[in-house]
Write a protein that holds these residues in place. Structure first.
Motif, short mmCIF file in Angstrom:
data_model
loop_
_atom_site.label_atom_id
_atom_site.label_comp_id
_atom_site.label_asym_id
_atom_site.label_seq_id
_atom_site.Cartn_x
_atom_site.Cartn_y
_atom_site.Cartn_z
N PHE A 193 0.83 -1.21 0.00
CA PHE A 193 0.00 0.00 0.00
C PHE A 193 0.87 1.26 0.00
CE2 PHE A 193 -2.85 -3.09 2.16
CZ PHE A 193 -3.98 -2.94 1.36
N ILE A 194 0.41 2.29 -0.74
CA ILE A 194 1.04 3.60 -0.64
C ILE A 194 -0.07 4.66 -0.54
CG2 ILE A 194 1.28 3.86 -3.18
CD1 ILE A 194 3.96 5.39 -2.49
N PHE A 195 0.10 5.60 0.38
CA PHE A 195 -0.88 6.68 0.54
C PHE A 195 -0.22 7.87 1.24
CE2 PHE A 195 -1.36 3.75 4.14
CZ PHE A 195 -1.19 4.60 5.21
N PRO A 196 -0.81 9.07 1.09
CA PRO A 196 -0.20 10.27 1.68
C PRO A 196 -0.40 10.34 3.19
CG PRO A 196 -2.23 10.85 0.53
CD PRO A 196 -1.99 9.40 0.27
N LEU A 197 0.62 10.84 3.88
CA LEU A 197 0.55 11.13 5.31
C LEU A 197 0.30 12.62 5.52
CD1 LEU A 197 3.67 8.97 6.30
CD2 LEU A 197 1.29 8.41 6.82
N ASN A 198 0.00 12.99 6.76
CA ASN A 198 -0.33 14.39 7.06
C ASN A 198 0.85 15.34 6.85
OD1 ASN A 198 -2.86 13.55 7.82
ND2 ASN A 198 -2.36 13.34 9.98
N ASN A 199 2.09 14.80 6.89
CA ASN A 199 3.27 15.67 6.82
C ASN A 199 3.80 15.87 5.40
OD1 ASN A 199 4.36 13.19 6.25
ND2 ASN A 199 5.73 13.09 8.02
N GLY A 200 3.05 15.39 4.40
CA GLY A 200 3.49 15.56 3.01
C GLY A 200 4.27 14.37 2.47
N ASN A 201 4.72 13.48 3.36
CA ASN A 201 5.37 12.25 2.92
C ASN A 201 4.33 11.16 2.67
OD1 ASN A 201 7.91 13.41 3.10
ND2 ASN A 201 8.25 12.72 5.21
N TYR A 202 4.81 9.96 2.32
CA TYR A 202 3.91 8.84 2.01
C TYR A 202 4.27 7.61 2.82
CZ TYR A 202 1.99 11.39 -1.98
OH TYR A 202 1.36 12.32 -2.76
N TYR A 203 3.25 6.86 3.18
CA TYR A 203 3.41 5.53 3.80
C TYR A 203 3.57 4.53 2.67
CZ TYR A 203 2.05 1.29 6.43
OH TYR A 203 2.01 0.04 6.99
N TYR A 204 4.54 3.62 2.78
CA TYR A 204 4.64 2.51 1.82
C TYR A 204 4.96 1.22 2.58
CZ TYR A 204 5.70 -0.39 -2.18
OH TYR A 204 5.66 -1.41 -3.10
N GLY A 205 4.07 0.24 2.47
CA GLY A 205 4.27 -1.04 3.18
C GLY A 205 2.97 -1.82 3.19
N GLY A 206 2.90 -2.82 4.04
CA GLY A 206 3.96 -3.32 4.86
C GLY A 206 4.27 -4.76 4.54
N THR A 207 5.37 -5.21 5.09
CA THR A 207 5.80 -6.58 4.87
C THR A 207 5.18 -7.51 5.91
OG1 THR A 207 7.74 -6.24 6.27
CG2 THR A 207 8.00 -5.83 3.89
N TYR A 208 5.29 -8.81 5.67
CA TYR A 208 4.81 -9.83 6.60
C TYR A 208 5.93 -10.85 6.80
CZ TYR A 208 0.09 -8.08 5.87
OH TYR A 208 -1.01 -7.28 5.82
N ASP A 209 6.38 -10.99 8.04
CA ASP A 209 7.46 -11.94 8.33
C ASP A 209 7.16 -12.67 9.64
OD1 ASP A 209 9.83 -13.27 8.99
OD2 ASP A 209 11.06 -11.78 7.95
N ARG A 210 6.88 -13.96 9.53
CA ARG A 210 6.54 -14.76 10.72
C ARG A 210 7.76 -15.32 11.43
NH1 ARG A 210 2.58 -15.28 7.05
NH2 ARG A 210 0.44 -15.07 7.77
N GLU A 211 8.91 -15.28 10.77
CA GLU A 211 10.11 -15.92 11.32
C GLU A 211 10.95 -14.98 12.17
OE1 GLU A 211 10.18 -19.17 10.81
OE2 GLU A 211 8.43 -18.89 9.51
N GLN A 212 10.96 -13.71 11.79
CA GLN A 212 11.88 -12.78 12.43
C GLN A 212 11.36 -12.29 13.77
OE1 GLN A 212 13.11 -8.87 10.89
NE2 GLN A 212 13.93 -10.04 9.20
N ILE A 213 12.18 -12.38 14.81
CA ILE A 213 11.71 -11.94 16.12
C ILE A 213 12.57 -10.83 16.72
CG2 ILE A 213 10.53 -14.10 16.73
CD1 ILE A 213 13.03 -14.87 18.35
N HIS A 214 13.66 -10.45 16.05
CA HIS A 214 14.52 -9.43 16.66
C HIS A 214 13.93 -8.03 16.50
CE1 HIS A 214 16.10 -8.01 12.80
NE2 HIS A 214 16.32 -9.27 12.46
N HIS A 215 14.19 -7.20 17.48
CA HIS A 215 13.62 -5.85 17.50
C HIS A 215 14.56 -4.85 16.82
CE1 HIS A 215 10.01 -6.28 20.14
NE2 HIS A 215 10.58 -7.46 20.29
N LYS A 216 14.90 -5.17 15.57
CA LYS A 216 15.77 -4.30 14.78
C LYS A 216 15.19 -4.19 13.38
CE LYS A 216 19.95 -6.09 16.98
NZ LYS A 216 20.91 -7.16 16.73
N ILE A 217 15.60 -3.14 12.68
CA ILE A 217 15.21 -3.00 11.27
C ILE A 217 15.93 -4.06 10.46
CG2 ILE A 217 15.49 -1.52 9.24
CD1 ILE A 217 15.05 0.89 11.20
N ASP A 218 15.19 -4.73 9.59
CA ASP A 218 15.78 -5.77 8.73
C ASP A 218 16.07 -5.18 7.36
OD1 ASP A 218 16.48 -8.37 7.78
OD2 ASP A 218 14.53 -8.47 6.82
N ASP A 219 17.34 -5.17 6.97
CA ASP A 219 17.75 -4.55 5.70
C ASP A 219 17.14 -5.26 4.50
OD1 ASP A 219 19.26 -2.71 7.07
OD2 ASP A 219 21.12 -3.85 6.94
#
Length: 345
Positions: free
Chosen positions: A231-257
């Motif tokens: 999905f992509i759509f405009p946010l209130n600040n002029g930027n856009y949301y783009y996402g999201g992914t689905y991952d059932r395996e990953q449990i670490h609390h870090k951004i996955d490259d």
């Protein structure tokens, strides 16, 4: 001195907030405990979508959930002064002519007729050689506005306790927590339920989702939500949301490259202009194998309840089943058997 309330809610995502609304609407005394961390709900896309856009199908109680949500948003507007529904439809970009033909065929189905429009749209801002299908009755929620205003309202009315709930201090047999006495307590904690000694065993599984906040060099048309892979759509600040992914395996609390790369590549595939990634966010959705939420009370302590497992349809599930749960708590109305915790016992 002991303070007495009818209900305690632990949590601050869609389940907790929609249940709090039921208590506000019906003049029930309650307190909501929040740790103040960003829940999966708070970083969600806020999609209100009656169609499954991979296969062009719909899902259980879709129309009932859409109708109920619109009604609830009108009720919430009475005390926040805002309606958080952004009634801009989802446009599904077709990958090929076959998808378009399938959409047309499915749009004659009685269950899908209210949702799949026969009118197609051509966009200039993205690659869509086979045009886009319009999802009727779809919308999105102003997620940041909704949570910010609801938290501010709860705080202004002294419903909010900003602290981590300590399970060790809960005495279910006495219906007390610290210096509070209560009738019933509802744990609506998302994945934090795994730390809850009373409900840690409920079968919710985490599903990690990343999304990007991007700046586009050429804006999209008319504030639509556009869906191809994501999905992509405009946010209130002029930027856009783009996402999201689905991952059932990953449990670490870090951004996955790898997830970030998948998203940037997918966006570049259908957005033919320059864009810049401004921020990467992620959260852990609580999902259930049978794709139904989990509501019900503890087998030993009848005054302890769980409300969890809303999955990717957190807004629709959270609102609709908060009403079912409220009527169960107050009027002994049966919890819908397909979402009742008892189905696992």
């Amino acid at each position: 001195m002991t303070k007495s309330v009818e209900y305690i809610i632990v949590g601050d995502g869609y389940a907790a907030i929609f249940l709090a609304h039921q208590f506000i609407k019906n003049n029930k005394s309650f307190l909501l405990f929040t740790e103040g961390k960003k829940s999966a709900s708070m970083v969600s896309a806020g999609m209100i979508n009656p169609a499954v856009l991979k296969r062009f199908t719909t899902f259980w109680l879709a129309q009932e959930q859409i109708d109920s949500l619109k009604n609830t948003m009108t009720e919430i507007e009475q005390y926040t002064g805002q309606n958080y529904l952004i009634e801009k439809p989802i446009l599904r970009v077709f990958h090929d002519e076959k998808e378009k033909e399938l959409w047309l065929k499915k749009s004659d189905d009685e269950n899908l007729k209210p949702f799949l429009s026969k009118d197609f749209v051509k966009l200039n801002s993205v690659k869509n050689p086979f045009e886009c299908g319009v999802v009727n009755q779809s919308a999105r929620l102003d997620v940041s506005g909704f949570f910010s205003d609801m938290m501010n309202f709860l705080e202004s009315q002294n419903y909010l306790i900003k602290e981590k709930f300590d399970y060790q201090l809960l005495k279910p047999n006495d219906s007390t927590y610290k210096d509070l006495s209560f009738r019933k307590i509802i744990f609506a904690e998302g994945m934090a339920v795994k730390e809850n000694p009373f409900f840690a065993e409920i079968p919710v599984h985490q599903n990690k989702g990343h999304h990007l906040e991007v700046q586009l060099s050429v804006p999209l048309e008319d504030g639509f939500t556009i869906k191809k892979k994501h999905f992509i759509f405009p946010l209130n600040n002029g930027n856009y949301y783009y996402g999201g992914t689905y991952d059932r395996e990953q449990i670490h609390h870090k951004i996955d490259d790898v997830a970030v790369e998948k998203l940037t590549n997918a966006l570049a595939e259908f957005y033919p202009h320059d864009f810049e990634v401004k921020e990467v966010k992620f959260g852990f959705r609580p999902t259930v194998k049978d794709r139904r939420p989990i509501l019900g009370n503890h087998p030993e302590f009848g005054n302890l309840y769980v409300f969890n497992g809303l999955g990717a349809r957190g807004i629709l599930n959270g609102n609709y089943f908060s009403i079912n749960l409220y009527h169960h708590l107050e009027n002994d109305e049966e919890i819908h058997p397909e979402v009742d915790l008892k189905r696992f016992q």
